[in-house]
Motif scaffolding. Structure first.
Motif, PDB file in Angstrom:
ATOM      1  N   ALA A  43     -23.729 -19.684 -24.121  1.00  0.00           N
ATOM      2  CA  ALA A  43     -22.699 -19.469 -25.136  1.00  0.00           C
ATOM      3  C   ALA A  43     -21.442 -20.293 -24.873  1.00  0.00           C
ATOM      4  CB  ALA A  43     -22.334 -17.992 -25.203  1.00  0.00           C
ATOM      5  N   VAL A  44     -21.383 -20.976 -23.730  1.00  0.00           N
ATOM      6  CA  VAL A  44     -20.187 -21.729 -23.353  1.00  0.00           C
ATOM      7  C   VAL A  44     -20.411 -23.216 -23.638  1.00  0.00           C
ATOM      8  CG1 VAL A  44     -18.591 -22.298 -21.489  1.00  0.00           C
ATOM      9  CG2 VAL A  44     -19.713 -20.046 -21.532  1.00  0.00           C
ATOM     10  N   PRO A  45     -19.732 -23.749 -24.656  1.00  0.00           N
ATOM     11  CA  PRO A  45     -19.914 -25.174 -24.979  1.00  0.00           C
ATOM     12  C   PRO A  45     -19.634 -26.077 -23.778  1.00  0.00           C
ATOM     13  CG  PRO A  45     -18.692 -24.081 -26.713  1.00  0.00           C
ATOM     14  CD  PRO A  45     -18.800 -23.099 -25.568  1.00  0.00           C
ATOM     15  N   GLY A  46     -20.546 -27.019 -23.554  1.00  0.00           N
ATOM     16  CA  GLY A  46     -20.386 -27.993 -22.484  1.00  0.00           C
ATOM     17  C   GLY A  46     -20.906 -27.554 -21.129  1.00  0.00           C
ATOM     18  N   ARG A  47     -21.307 -26.306 -20.997  1.00  0.00           N
ATOM     19  CA  ARG A  47     -21.727 -25.788 -19.696  1.00  0.00           C
ATOM     20  C   ARG A  47     -23.237 -25.917 -19.495  1.00  0.00           C
ATOM     21  NH1 ARG A  47     -19.945 -20.098 -17.093  1.00  0.00           N
ATOM     22  NH2 ARG A  47     -20.576 -20.648 -14.990  1.00  0.00           N
ATOM     23  N   ALA A  48     -23.631 -26.405 -18.331  1.00  0.00           N
ATOM     24  CA  ALA A  48     -25.041 -26.411 -17.970  1.00  0.00           C
ATOM     25  C   ALA A  48     -25.489 -24.960 -17.800  1.00  0.00           C
ATOM     26  CB  ALA A  48     -25.248 -27.185 -16.674  1.00  0.00           C
ATOM     27  N   ALA A  49     -26.765 -24.691 -18.093  1.00  0.00           N
ATOM     28  CA  ALA A  49     -27.235 -23.310 -18.051  1.00  0.00           C
ATOM     29  C   ALA A  49     -28.743 -23.249 -17.958  1.00  0.00           C
ATOM     30  CB  ALA A  49     -26.784 -22.580 -19.318  1.00  0.00           C
ATOM     31  N   LYS A  50     -29.252 -22.078 -17.557  1.00  0.00           N
ATOM     32  CA  LYS A  50     -30.680 -21.819 -17.727  1.00  0.00           C
ATOM     33  C   LYS A  50     -30.891 -21.767 -19.239  1.00  0.00           C
ATOM     34  CE  LYS A  50     -30.384 -18.112 -15.349  1.00  0.00           C
ATOM     35  NZ  LYS A  50     -30.663 -16.805 -14.765  1.00  0.00           N
ATOM     36  N   PRO A  51     -31.860 -22.455 -19.782  1.00  0.00           N
ATOM     37  CA  PRO A  51     -32.020 -22.530 -21.236  1.00  0.00           C
ATOM     38  C   PRO A  51     -32.651 -21.264 -21.831  1.00  0.00           C
ATOM     39  CG  PRO A  51     -33.706 -23.834 -20.169  1.00  0.00           C
ATOM     40  CD  PRO A  51     -32.799 -23.336 -19.074  1.00  0.00           C
ATOM     41  N   ILE A  52     -31.972 -20.155 -21.600  1.00  0.00           N
ATOM     42  CA  ILE A  52     -32.407 -18.848 -22.102  1.00  0.00           C
ATOM     43  C   ILE A  52     -31.238 -18.272 -22.893  1.00  0.00           C
ATOM     44  CG2 ILE A  52     -33.112 -16.511 -21.472  1.00  0.00           C
ATOM     45  CD1 ILE A  52     -34.228 -17.795 -18.841  1.00  0.00           C
TER      46      ILE A  52
END
Length: 86
Positions: A43-52
């Protein structure tokens, strides 16, 4: 824990994927939910994340939780207690 944890670069489609989920769930929970919110790192624009895509269904009182869980089960989700549903 099994398997590798994947962290992806930010994907602007995550917000679209959340909106698709929200649209699919809303008809089943609209009378119980105050809101359906996109939460977590996707939900955080620009942030890397687990794609879940993580979402919260906000309710006004705990008393509606059994009915909410039942309805989500009916559309293919499995309640996992404090871990949420998958």
């Amino acid at each position: 824990m099994t398997g590798m944890i994947v962290v992806s670069d930010y994907d602007p489609r995550w917000s679209e994927q959340f909106e698709d989920l929200r649209q699919r769930l809303a008809p089943h929970v609209a009378d119980l939910a105050v809101s359906i919110e996109h939460v977590g790192s996707t939900a955080v624009p620009g942030r890397a994340a687990k794609p879940i895509i993580d979402l919260d269904i906000v309710v006004s009182e705990d008393a509606v939780m059994p009915e909410l869980i039942c309805r989500l089960n009916g559309v293919g989700y499995r309640h996992e207690g404090e871990l949420g549903a998958r």
